[in-house]
Scaffold this motif. Structure first.
Motif, PDB file in Angstrom:
ATOM      1  N   ALA A  99     -17.695 -46.659   6.662  1.00  0.00           N
ATOM      2  CA  ALA A  99     -17.118 -47.081   5.383  1.00  0.00           C
ATOM      3  C   ALA A  99     -16.595 -48.506   5.440  1.00  0.00           C
ATOM      4  O   ALA A  99     -16.364 -49.058   6.514  1.00  0.00           O
ATOM      5  CB  ALA A  99     -15.994 -46.134   4.995  1.00  0.00           C
ATOM      6  N   GLN A 100     -16.377 -49.073   4.257  1.00  0.00           N
ATOM      7  CA  GLN A 100     -15.858 -50.439   4.178  1.00  0.00           C
ATOM      8  C   GLN A 100     -14.462 -50.530   4.777  1.00  0.00           C
ATOM      9  O   GLN A 100     -14.166 -51.416   5.554  1.00  0.00           O
ATOM     10  CB  GLN A 100     -15.813 -50.875   2.715  1.00  0.00           C
ATOM     11  CG  GLN A 100     -15.121 -52.218   2.554  1.00  0.00           C
ATOM     12  CD  GLN A 100     -15.217 -52.745   1.143  1.00  0.00           C
ATOM     13  OE1 GLN A 100     -15.763 -52.093   0.263  1.00  0.00           O
ATOM     14  NE2 GLN A 100     -14.713 -53.931   0.930  1.00  0.00           N
ATOM     15  N   ALA A 112      -9.705 -48.584   7.964  1.00  0.00           N
ATOM     16  CA  ALA A 112      -8.265 -48.300   8.023  1.00  0.00           C
ATOM     17  C   ALA A 112      -7.924 -47.063   7.207  1.00  0.00           C
ATOM     18  O   ALA A 112      -7.105 -46.248   7.612  1.00  0.00           O
ATOM     19  CB  ALA A 112      -7.482 -49.500   7.515  1.00  0.00           C
ATOM     20  N   ALA A 113      -8.583 -46.896   6.042  1.00  0.00           N
ATOM     21  CA  ALA A 113      -8.300 -45.734   5.210  1.00  0.00           C
ATOM     22  C   ALA A 113      -9.148 -44.538   5.625  1.00  0.00           C
ATOM     23  O   ALA A 113      -8.798 -43.405   5.338  1.00  0.00           O
ATOM     24  CB  ALA A 113      -8.551 -46.063   3.741  1.00  0.00           C
ATOM     25  N   SER A 114     -10.248 -44.793   6.304  1.00  0.00           N
ATOM     26  CA  SER A 114     -11.192 -43.716   6.583  1.00  0.00           C
ATOM     27  C   SER A 114     -10.886 -42.965   7.865  1.00  0.00           C
ATOM     28  O   SER A 114     -11.481 -41.928   8.124  1.00  0.00           O
ATOM     29  CB  SER A 114     -12.614 -44.275   6.642  1.00  0.00           C
ATOM     30  OG  SER A 114     -12.925 -44.863   5.408  1.00  0.00           O
ATOM     31  N   PHE A 115     -10.009 -43.504   8.695  1.00  0.00           N
ATOM     32  CA  PHE A 115      -9.541 -42.742   9.847  1.00  0.00           C
ATOM     33  C   PHE A 115      -8.300 -41.960   9.444  1.00  0.00           C
ATOM     34  O   PHE A 115      -7.444 -42.475   8.721  1.00  0.00           O
ATOM     35  CB  PHE A 115      -9.198 -43.668  11.016  1.00  0.00           C
ATOM     36  CG  PHE A 115     -10.387 -43.999  11.879  1.00  0.00           C
ATOM     37  CD1 PHE A 115     -10.959 -43.017  12.670  1.00  0.00           C
ATOM     38  CD2 PHE A 115     -10.919 -45.265  11.902  1.00  0.00           C
ATOM     39  CE1 PHE A 115     -12.048 -43.312  13.469  1.00  0.00           C
ATOM     40  CE2 PHE A 115     -12.010 -45.561  12.692  1.00  0.00           C
ATOM     41  CZ  PHE A 115     -12.581 -44.586  13.479  1.00  0.00           C
ATOM     42  N   ARG A 135     -14.948 -51.317  14.410  1.00  0.00           N
ATOM     43  CA  ARG A 135     -15.849 -51.051  15.529  1.00  0.00           C
ATOM     44  C   ARG A 135     -15.729 -49.601  15.969  1.00  0.00           C
ATOM     45  O   ARG A 135     -16.721 -48.968  16.329  1.00  0.00           O
ATOM     46  CB  ARG A 135     -15.543 -51.998  16.682  1.00  0.00           C
ATOM     47  CG  ARG A 135     -16.240 -53.341  16.484  1.00  0.00           C
ATOM     48  CD  ARG A 135     -15.940 -54.289  17.598  1.00  0.00           C
ATOM     49  NE  ARG A 135     -14.739 -55.062  17.302  1.00  0.00           N
ATOM     50  CZ  ARG A 135     -14.259 -55.991  18.093  1.00  0.00           C
ATOM     51  NH1 ARG A 135     -14.873 -56.272  19.219  1.00  0.00           N
ATOM     52  NH2 ARG A 135     -13.187 -56.661  17.746  1.00  0.00           N
ATOM     53  N   ALA A 136     -14.503 -49.060  15.911  1.00  0.00           N
ATOM     54  CA  ALA A 136     -14.313 -47.656  16.281  1.00  0.00           C
ATOM     55  C   ALA A 136     -15.089 -46.759  15.319  1.00  0.00           C
ATOM     56  O   ALA A 136     -15.660 -45.747  15.709  1.00  0.00           O
ATOM     57  CB  ALA A 136     -12.834 -47.300  16.257  1.00  0.00           C
ATOM     58  N   MET A 137     -15.121 -47.162  14.052  1.00  0.00           N
ATOM     59  CA  MET A 137     -15.852 -46.352  13.077  1.00  0.00           C
ATOM     60  C   MET A 137     -17.350 -46.412  13.366  1.00  0.00           C
ATOM     61  O   MET A 137     -18.069 -45.422  13.195  1.00  0.00           O
ATOM     62  CB  MET A 137     -15.558 -46.847  11.664  1.00  0.00           C
ATOM     63  CG  MET A 137     -16.147 -45.941  10.623  1.00  0.00           C
ATOM     64  SD  MET A 137     -15.060 -45.661   9.246  1.00  0.00           S
ATOM     65  CE  MET A 137     -15.789 -44.188   8.550  1.00  0.00           C
ATOM     66  N   PHE A 177     -24.262 -48.255   6.760  1.00  0.00           N
ATOM     67  CA  PHE A 177     -23.115 -49.162   6.880  1.00  0.00           C
ATOM     68  C   PHE A 177     -22.743 -49.653   5.488  1.00  0.00           C
ATOM     69  O   PHE A 177     -23.539 -50.334   4.839  1.00  0.00           O
ATOM     70  CB  PHE A 177     -23.471 -50.380   7.737  1.00  0.00           C
ATOM     71  CG  PHE A 177     -23.641 -50.068   9.192  1.00  0.00           C
ATOM     72  CD1 PHE A 177     -22.545 -50.037  10.037  1.00  0.00           C
ATOM     73  CD2 PHE A 177     -24.903 -49.824   9.718  1.00  0.00           C
ATOM     74  CE1 PHE A 177     -22.706 -49.767  11.391  1.00  0.00           C
ATOM     75  CE2 PHE A 177     -25.069 -49.551  11.069  1.00  0.00           C
ATOM     76  CZ  PHE A 177     -23.965 -49.519  11.909  1.00  0.00           C
ATOM     77  N   ASP A 178     -21.556 -49.320   5.017  1.00  0.00           N
ATOM     78  CA  ASP A 178     -21.163 -49.701   3.658  1.00  0.00           C
ATOM     79  C   ASP A 178     -20.157 -50.853   3.729  1.00  0.00           C
ATOM     80  O   ASP A 178     -18.965 -50.627   3.889  1.00  0.00           O
ATOM     81  CB  ASP A 178     -20.560 -48.485   2.944  1.00  0.00           C
ATOM     82  CG  ASP A 178     -20.448 -48.707   1.454  1.00  0.00           C
ATOM     83  OD1 ASP A 178     -20.703 -49.840   1.005  1.00  0.00           O
ATOM     84  OD2 ASP A 178     -20.089 -47.753   0.734  1.00  0.00           O
TER      85      ASP A 178
END
Lengths: 335, 543
Positions: free
Chosen positions: B101-102, B105-108, B167-169, B183-184
């Motif tokens: 996701a873009q 920070a919000a997606s984890f 990078r973790a994502m 990859f968005d």
């Protein structure tokens, strides 16, 4: 930068960076003590400002100015208010709430028994209502905006809209009078066994559950819905996790703080707000004790009850705050 | 070679709820088709609303919000994933097709350790044991260039930086050895110097693992570095689709040409920059928590010219604007305007001083009252500063609306009825209404699509010529600096590292940081990324 406070502030800031959790907990504890002290002042001042006089009520028809003055002198009421306040506070700190004016017996002894009864009732009400509310909240989220959600919402709203004495009387009429399956009045005695006690408190417990259920259920629902709309729930879905797994593992840890908050608020209500229910069901708890004391202007009892109610309220809210703080990984694991 | 992913005539719809009207079903993607082979990268590019994220998510048979796939086929190795049903599609998500996701920070999930989240899908789908997955995660952390890869997974999302999270994502997406990753906009929210590292890490990881990718972005220069093919999208339709070289070097469609040629130099630098309108001398400022954000900053804005203040997030550039407006009084230093000393705090400044310095914000919609019409918004400063009311005021507002190329028709509209570019134009008109001498522009174009941003920059430059107004233009985008600035100030961690005429700052000899910044801006050129990485390697070998 010449400000001397700046150094202190910087030191506190540093401590906050290294041990945010301990600093926050210490702050909360300190704040609670301060709050409790402020409440004690308010209660004492409030009771002092109450219209009516114990001596007058006690003597009734036979109240002569001399008799009233005698009783006031006996109770020490002729001394200045500040002296009496600090005397009282000194006793309270040591667990001594003074003697009841009406019976002359120590308040602490009486209150311990009454408080035990109230907590007994509150415990069962909480043990039923909290899991029920959280469970219903989760079901409501799962069937969001569909029929089960609507039904749960309407019933819980109806329950919260009815005054608790009304619910109480309805339950009495149906279960005690017409069907005869429940005990009324719910008075408990020292000689009763646990099962007898439990059957005695069935109706007041049910009333309390109905009253606090809706609030907790709706907050649970709202908290979970707000967490469900966050980006990490989309991540969980795009990882191919099942809906149930995603809720338990990803939504629940983040919904804990708001849910615990509303639960604590309602638990406090179960202890503090039971006055009406105890009176309706003739249950010998703190609430009834306080109401009786107010009618005869038995001030030491009123003060003691007020302070204990406040302490329970503050304590439960503090616990909720602490759980919310501990549930926050940013505070548990500083950078 | 057979196609890994074939999308045939994909149609996607959504239900919208216009205020006061019945809900409507609309189509937002109108029949898109493309093929992607194993190990290849297809870039999807377009402005906001082009449908690129929606198409990307369709590769996971997912519709965000009320979005539904209404027609067409999404064939993964010849099998239509739209026919799979709930359990079938779940077995593909996170296993064969993954998503980055873009906003990592919000997606984890803030409540779990990064390592656990990275391996979760892989373990959940039974592709590896927990230990195997951990080993793979460590390996991925390493090839993605994360610090201390063995222990990186033990950290929580808030304990690492934005670039590391992104990078973790990517590691999370690669962990299950998927055949395809979507990859968005994975680098859009990052600073340029971070973006280049993440971009290189993603490219390296794709090459090493042989996964195919859909790479969604609005930045053609970025996608040119990483893609084999590019599809240009607009309003849910394909504008142009072809190999990367053809799209960049020989675009056929006008729209693609405009995207390729975006941000050429617009203005030659002014010769004489000595006549200072605003002077900032030795400013140091701190926020209430005692953290100092500006350290001894001195610069000046020449009259009728543009000073670009450039730096990454956290460099203190917006704080500088707050100090100049008086919103944040500095604890040391002086701001001089037209030779007069300005009071440090806004409340001590005269109304005339307030009038002469105006602000334009990055987010035009949050800077306007949604319940006021355009006429009220622009009219307010006219009334406040000049006491102009009634029909007189309306006439002035309409004049301003003409100046920003919008016209009288917008007078009674509300902000919600305007596009992003139009809102920013209204914000500019509101600033102009006060007849200012200096406008502080805080990233006014960074939330806009490139072509819309272009229009805003043209407008600002035209207004400068007509009205001799000065700009202090805050940006993180070197390309904008190149296009419009007369002088440039480069900031890093609250300090001014470089200041001078554009030609001096942006040409050798460079300050070290300015050099890094300049070299990190993606260029519309094939192989640019490799070239930069190669020079970096040589430099570090030389040291």
């Amino acid at each position: 930068m010449a400000n001397p406070l700046a150094g202190v502030r910087a030191a506190r800031h540093r401590l906050k960076e290294t041990h945010p959790l301990s600093v926050l907990i210490a702050e909360r504890l300190g704040l609670s003590v301060l709050l409790l002290w402020a409440v004690s002042v308010l209660i004492f001042a409030g009771v002092e400002a109450l219209p009516g006089d114990f001596a007058q009520t006690y003597l009734g028809q036979s109240a002569t100015p001399q008799a009233i003055a005698n009783i006031r002198a006996d109770l020490g009421l002729d001394r200045p208010i500040t002296t009496r306040y600090f005397e009282w506070l000194g006793g309270v700190v040591q667990g001594d709430f003074g003697n009841s004016w009406a019976s002359g017996a120590p308040v602490t002894e009486q209150i311990t028994k009454r408080l035990g009864n109230s907590l007994f009732l509150a415990f069962f009400a909480a043990a039923i209502s909290v899991p029920l509310a959280v469970g219903l909240g989760m079901i409501a989220v799962h069937y969001r905006n569909r029929i089960p959600d609507r039904v749960i919402n309407i019933i819980s709203l109806a329950a919260i809209s009815l005054p608790e004495f009304f619910i109480g009387y309805i339950l009495i009429v149906f279960f005690a009078v017409q069907m005869g399956v429940a005990t009324f009045p719910s008075t408990v005695y020292d000689s009763m066994s646990l099962s007898e006690r439990m059957s005695a408190i069935a109706l007041p417990t049910a009333t309390l559950v109905l009253v606090v259920l809706a609030h907790m259920m709706r907050m649970t629902r709202a908290a979970i819905i707000s967490v469900m709309s966050s980006a990490y729930m989309e991540t969980a879905e795009l990882k191919g996790l099942g809906a149930f797994k995603a809720i338990v593992k990803h939504a629940a840890p983040n919904a804990i703080a708001p849910i615990v908050n509303v639960v604590a608020l309602n638990l406090a209500y179960l202890v503090v707000g039971v006055v009406v229910v105890e009176v309706v069901f003739v249950y010998p708890g703190m609430g009834q004790y306080m109401v009786d004391a107010v009618t005869v202007r038995d001030m030491p009892v009123v003060q003691a009850c007020g302070l204990i109610f406040a302490a329970v309220y503050i304590l439960l809210n503090m616990v909720a705050d602490l759980v919310a703080i501990i549930a926050n990984p940013r505070l548990r694991h500083p950078r | 070679m057979s196609d890994l992913l074939s999308v045939r005539d994909l149609r996607i719809g959504a239900t919208i709820f216009p205020p006061g009207e019945a809900p409507q079903d609309i189509e937002i993607v109108h029949g898109i088709s493309f093929d992607l082979q194993k190990g290849k990268v297809l870039g999807l590019i377009g402005e906001s609303g082009a449908g690129k994220s929606t198409i990307g998510l369709a590769a996971l048979a997912y519709g965000r919000g009320g979005v539904r796939i209404t027609g067409g086929e999404v064939l993964l190795e010849g099998k239509d994933i739209l026919d799979l049903g709930k359990t079938g599609i779940r077995s593909i998500r996170g296993a064969r097709v993954c998503y980055v996701a873009q906003s990592a920070a919000a997606s984890f999930n803030p409540a779990h350790k990064l390592g656990d989240q990275v391996i979760e899908a892989t373990v959940e789908h039974g592709l590896m044991t927990r230990d195997e997955a951990r080993k793979r995660a460590d390996y991925l952390f390493e090839i993605l260039g994360l610090p201390d890869p063995k222990n990186f997974g033990k950290r929580y999302p808030h304990q690492v930086s934005g670039g590391q999270l992104q990078r973790a994502m990517t590691a999370m997406a690669l962990c299950s050895k998927p055949e395809l990753i979507v990859f968005d906009e994975p680098t859009t929210a990052l600073d340029v110097t971070t973006q280049i590292d993440v971009l290189a890490a993603i490219k390296n990881a794709i090459e090493k693992t042989g996964t195919a990718a859909l790479y969604i972005t609005h930045d053609l220069a970025v996608v040119a570095q990483i893609s084999d093919d590019i599809m240009v999208l607009r309003n849910g339709e394909t504008v142009e689709y072809g190999p990367v070289q053809q799209i960049i070097e020989a675009p056929r469609q006008e729209y693609t040409k405009a995207l390729v040629n975006v941000r050429q130099t617009k203005q030659t630098e002014a010769r004489d920059q000595s006549d200072a309108l605003l002077k900032v001398e030795n400013i140091s400022a701190a926020y209430g928590n005692g953290v100092q954000v500006l350290h001894d900053v001195s610069l000046h804005v020449p009259r009728g010219q543009t000073l670009a203040v450039v730096g990454e997030s956290g460099s203190g550039k917006s704080t500088l604007a707050r100090v100049i407006t008086g919103l944040l009084p500095p604890f040391a230093g002086q701001v001089t305007f037209n030779g007069e000393e300005l009071s440090n705090a806004q409340k001590d400044r005269s109304r005339d001083h307030l009038r002469r310095i105006q602000l334009i914000y990055q987010m035009a919609d949050t800077a306007m009252n949604p319940r006021q019409t355009v006429g009220q918004i622009i009219g307010r400063p006219l009334q406040f500063y000049f006491g102009i009311r009634g029909s007189e005021r309306k006439k002035e507002v309409i004049k301003l609306l003409d100046e920003i190329e919008m016209g009288e028709a917008f007078y009674d509209r509300y902000p919600a009825e305007l596009s992003g570019g139009q809102k920013q134009r209204v914000a500019i008109a509101r600033a102009l209404a006060a007849k200012p001498e200096l406008i502080l522009c805080d990233e006014p174009t960074s939330a806009l699509d490139p072509l819309v941003a272009e229009g805003i920059l043209d407008l600002l430059l035209r207004l400068q010529k007509e009205r001799q107004v000065s700009y202090l233009f805050i940006t993180h985008d070197i390309a904008i600096v190149r296009a419009i600035a007369d002088s440039v100030a480069v900031m890093l961690q609250g300090k001014l590292v470089d200041f001078g005429p554009r030609s001096e700052v942006l040409n050798p000899p460079f300050d070290d940081y300015t050099d890094l910044l300049l070299k990190s801006v993606p260029e519309m050129e094939l192989g640019w990324l490799e070239k930069v990485l190669a020079t970096r390697k040589m430099e570090s070998a030389g040291h």
